[in-house]
Scaffold this active site. Sequence first.
Site, short mmCIF file in Angstrom:
data_model
loop_
_atom_site.label_atom_id
_atom_site.label_comp_id
_atom_site.label_asym_id
_atom_site.label_seq_id
_atom_site.Cartn_x
_atom_site.Cartn_y
_atom_site.Cartn_z
N TYR A 67 0.83 -1.21 0.00
CA TYR A 67 0.00 0.00 0.00
C TYR A 67 0.87 1.26 0.00
O TYR A 67 1.69 1.45 0.89
CB TYR A 67 -0.90 -0.05 1.22
N ASP A 107 -1.19 -5.96 9.56
CA ASP A 107 -2.30 -5.10 9.16
C ASP A 107 -3.43 -6.02 8.69
O ASP A 107 -3.31 -6.68 7.65
CB ASP A 107 -1.86 -4.18 8.03
N ILE A 161 -6.79 -5.01 8.26
CA ILE A 161 -7.95 -4.14 8.11
C ILE A 161 -8.96 -4.65 7.08
O ILE A 161 -10.07 -4.13 7.00
CB ILE A 161 -7.54 -2.69 7.79
N LYS A 216 -12.64 -0.45 6.25
CA LYS A 216 -12.87 -1.33 5.10
C LYS A 216 -13.96 -2.36 5.38
O LYS A 216 -14.87 -2.53 4.57
CB LYS A 216 -11.56 -2.05 4.72
#
Length: 485
Positions: A154, A239, A241, A280
């Site tokens: 990302y 991460d 998410i 998200k």
Amino acid sequence: MGLMNKQQKPQLLSKIATGNGHGEDSPYFDGWKAYDENPFHPTNNPNGVIQMGLAENQLTSDLVEDWVMSNPEASICTPEGVYDFKAISNFQDYHGLPEFRNAVAKFMGKTRGNRVTFDPDRIVMSGGATGAHEVTAFCLADPGDAFLVPTPYYPGFDRDLRWRTGVQLLPVICESSNNFKLTKQALETALNKAKQDNIRVKGLLITNPSNPLGTVMDRTTLRTTLTFINENRIHLICDEIYAATVFGHPPFTSIAEIIEQDTDIECDRDLVHIVYSLSKDMGFPGFRVGIIYSYNDAVVNCARKMSSFGLVSTQTQYLLAAMLADEAFVERFLGESAKRLGQRYRVFTGGLSKVGIKCLQSSGGLFVWMDLRHLLKEKTFDSEMELWRMIIHEVKINVSPGSSFHCSEPGWFRVCYANMDDRAVQVSLQRIRAFVLQNVEVKVPEKRPCWQSNLRLSFKTRRFDDIMMSPHSPMPQSPLVKATT
């Protein structure tokens, strides 16, 4: 003295403020600017830029709206909930509302199939995942230290973890030959290079499910990462998410499951930290709900003190505590979200396949990793950027080039498909097909395929200049790409 002032102007702002640490000059952000200047609207601006560079989940907004309408007392800004206004608006404890932390911990367990439980006392709030990552970086590393990050990753990590902390991000090169799967060899290569460059590595950052790949890490890979960080005494930041955006196989496996269930693997829990948010999974990026969940007591205590700089408003906590505590709603929401994401994924990838565009096989996230390597003039990143500029300015779709995700191979693009309605999806597919079919004659069965609709083009023996008569495809002919069927 006056002459000196003219020649040597004092530095009024800090180096951070005047530097390029935000990374705003990245193609990732440039595409957003192109959209902002000329946004698509089906009636007011049908030839505008379609936003497919934003990973938002808008497919279940109606479910949330229905719940809010049916539960007005969950908000302190309604006649039904105003009696709690004073107590909630005056609450200042940076630990957060107990009912909020309890609800989030339970929701995190639910999104992981109730195969693992989370301790509410380890829940630390932050202003979205952005703030959570920065706080975690502050807790674990000093300026100049580094985190290893598998590629592609990302683009916002360059801002979130580096800009104000001074931390470095070192790529762990993953390749398409094994579908960009993280390997022990890739990890060791990256770590050895850092040692050669005298860079102190403090941790490994992984994203599961992956952004931008949409893939889910299998249990073997997760075990490999745990073994790696334990052997090298570095931290592991996971991460997660996109945990509840998984719609296919393999299912999502949290790092929490590995450390709690796989007792045969050595694991120092003090090295493991999870970053989560509701942006998200629930489609709430505007609520700025970020979570740090650490198994390290010192990190929890430090992060909680630092959370004062980015707390979640108590009004938001109060509303979400009630929503997430509604088990019937959560069950229905998660099931329907997975169903709708899966349907959208199949529609979009199916539409791309009609003109020979392949995507990396994935089962989660809000995007696909689209393979346009066959459309490059040359196998270079310059050619990728040339192709990307054409997609932005002529096809008028904002997609993100792989180079902005630090991909090691040119020709890959991330395309987001969950931030728009069905009509916009069909228009985007129409434009992409028209672009690929430039100067190509395509034969299709005489019988109209079921995947066509009145918003899609029938390409039966049509040339590109005919296709361009469509009002939704305002693109001139260009010699850049010569596609073949």
